[in-house]
Design an enzyme around this catalytic site. Structure first.
Site, PDB file in Angstrom:
ATOM      1  N   CYS A  18       3.003 -10.516   0.274  1.00  0.00           N
ATOM      2  CA  CYS A  18       2.162 -10.606  -0.916  1.00  0.00           C
ATOM      3  C   CYS A  18       2.583 -11.817  -1.740  1.00  0.00           C
ATOM      4  O   CYS A  18       3.546 -11.749  -2.506  1.00  0.00           O
ATOM      5  CB  CYS A  18       2.268  -9.329  -1.751  1.00  0.00           C
ATOM      6  SG  CYS A  18       1.367  -9.410  -3.315  1.00  0.00           S
ATOM      7  N   CYS A  70       2.486 -11.307  -5.501  1.00  0.00           N
ATOM      8  CA  CYS A  70       3.595 -10.508  -6.026  1.00  0.00           C
ATOM      9  C   CYS A  70       4.918 -11.272  -5.994  1.00  0.00           C
ATOM     10  O   CYS A  70       5.699 -11.218  -6.951  1.00  0.00           O
ATOM     11  CB  CYS A  70       3.762  -9.235  -5.197  1.00  0.00           C
ATOM     12  SG  CYS A  70       2.253  -8.324  -4.871  1.00  0.00           S
ATOM     13  N   ASP A  71       5.177 -11.977  -4.901  1.00  0.00           N
ATOM     14  CA  ASP A  71       6.523 -12.481  -4.644  1.00  0.00           C
ATOM     15  C   ASP A  71       6.718 -13.977  -4.808  1.00  0.00           C
ATOM     16  O   ASP A  71       7.848 -14.460  -4.734  1.00  0.00           O
ATOM     17  CB  ASP A  71       6.954 -12.080  -3.229  1.00  0.00           C
ATOM     18  CG  ASP A  71       7.024 -10.572  -3.055  1.00  0.00           C
ATOM     19  OD1 ASP A  71       7.279  -9.880  -4.057  1.00  0.00           O
ATOM     20  OD2 ASP A  71       6.815 -10.087  -1.933  1.00  0.00           O
TER      21      ASP A  71
END
Length: 308
Positions: free
Chosen positions: A133, A136-137
């Site tokens: 992701c 997200c990351d």
């Protein structure tokens, strides 16, 4: 017994729920969460009617729209474990992690999940440099060297997510060309952080000690093994349809996608319809998923109330 049970909380499931509720069908809606796969997206620019919207914002708008409908019972969060025939009452039984329900018809809109590379080191370094992701990351890889594995739009979008953070970005694909949009390819090449696209590359192993330090791949044209020194590997190689819970009732193709009649969304099993990424629809897009779900919902209405 409900008239229809809708499984899934993404654009397809919500669109189906809005339409069945407006048709005054006694509707059961079951999902683990709202938003589907797009909930992780930071900037969605192709959802019709929105110039730019995050996945979280879109999920909230869909939830609000669904909850504004009358005649729908919403079970979120709840996970569907199995769908079976209710031969005694000529319907279907939906078993979840919390309860058991009956419905005369079912619309399956449970989407898909990220595909793994299935190579040595991937599981070991999951969360330690291997990520799925980028939204997200990406901030975790500030000033780091990273490689994105994937030849489609998802891979290109991951590169875009990483440009504000990573120091060097590579894109690796097993094909001889990219499958993604040319406009996005042109855009990522404008950044000095993006180094190059590596074509004809077959990933072999994720290397490292405590954390990722490199990705090993083979040049498919020369059979030469190569090592790319990176701190992170972002995997964007497609998705697997979440059809396991119903595959014994409906026909699926070799990829596990539910085969549907693209005019109506009907599956091979009378009383079951499907829409979205769990089906054999070739274009995995939110707008198309929602449209296909509307067709399925209207088809359910005709089936239940008009006998066709």
């Amino acid at each position: 017994m409900y008239d229809v049970a809708i499984l899934g909380g993404g654009p397809a499931g919500v669109a189906a729920g809005v339409y069945t509720a407006r048709k005054k069908l006694n509707t059961l809606f079951i999902a683990r969460e709202f938003g589907g796969q797009s909930i992780i997206s930071d900037n969605i620019q192709n959802w019709i009617g929105e110039k730019s919207i995050s996945g979280l914002e879109l999920a909230k708008k869909m939830e609000d729209h669904l909850r504004a409908q009358e005649g729908i019972e919403i079970k979120v969060p709840e996970k569907v474990l199995e769908v079976g025939e209710d031969k005694e009452d000529s319907g279907f039984i939906i078993i979840t992690d919390k309860d058991e329900y009956q419905a005369r018809a079912v619309i399956v809109a449970i989407g898909a999940r990220r595909r793994k590379m299935e190579i040595p080191g991937e599981k070991k370094f999951d969360g330690k440099g291997v990520a799925y992701c980028s939204t997200c990351d990406a901030p975790l890889f500030k000033d780091k060297k990273v490689v994105v594995v994937g030849g489609g739009n998802a891979g290109l979008e991951a590169v875009q997510d990483l440009i504000p953070y990573a120091s060097e970005i590579y894109l690796l694909t097993r094909g001889e060309s990219m499958r993604g949009d040319q406009v996005t390819i042109d855009e990522i090449h404008k950044s000095s952080k993006f180094k190059k696209i590596i074509y004809n590359a077959q990933v072999q192993e994720v290397l490292g000690d405590q954390f990722v330090s490199a990705l090993k791949y083979k040049d498919k044209k020369t059979d030469q093994e190569k090592i790319l020194a990176v701190d992170g590997v972002f995997v964007e190689i497609g998705a697997i349809p979440n059809s396991e819970i119903i595959k014994d009732l409906v026909d699926t193709n070799e990829r596990g996608e539910i085969i549907i009649d693209h005019k109506t969304g009907a599956t091979s099993k009378k009383g079951i319809w499907a829409a979205g990424d769990v089906t054999d629809e070739i274009y995995k897009q939110n707008n198309i998923s929602a449209g296909d779900a509307v067709k399925a919902a209207l088809s359910v209405y005709n089936y239940l109330l008009k006998g066709k």
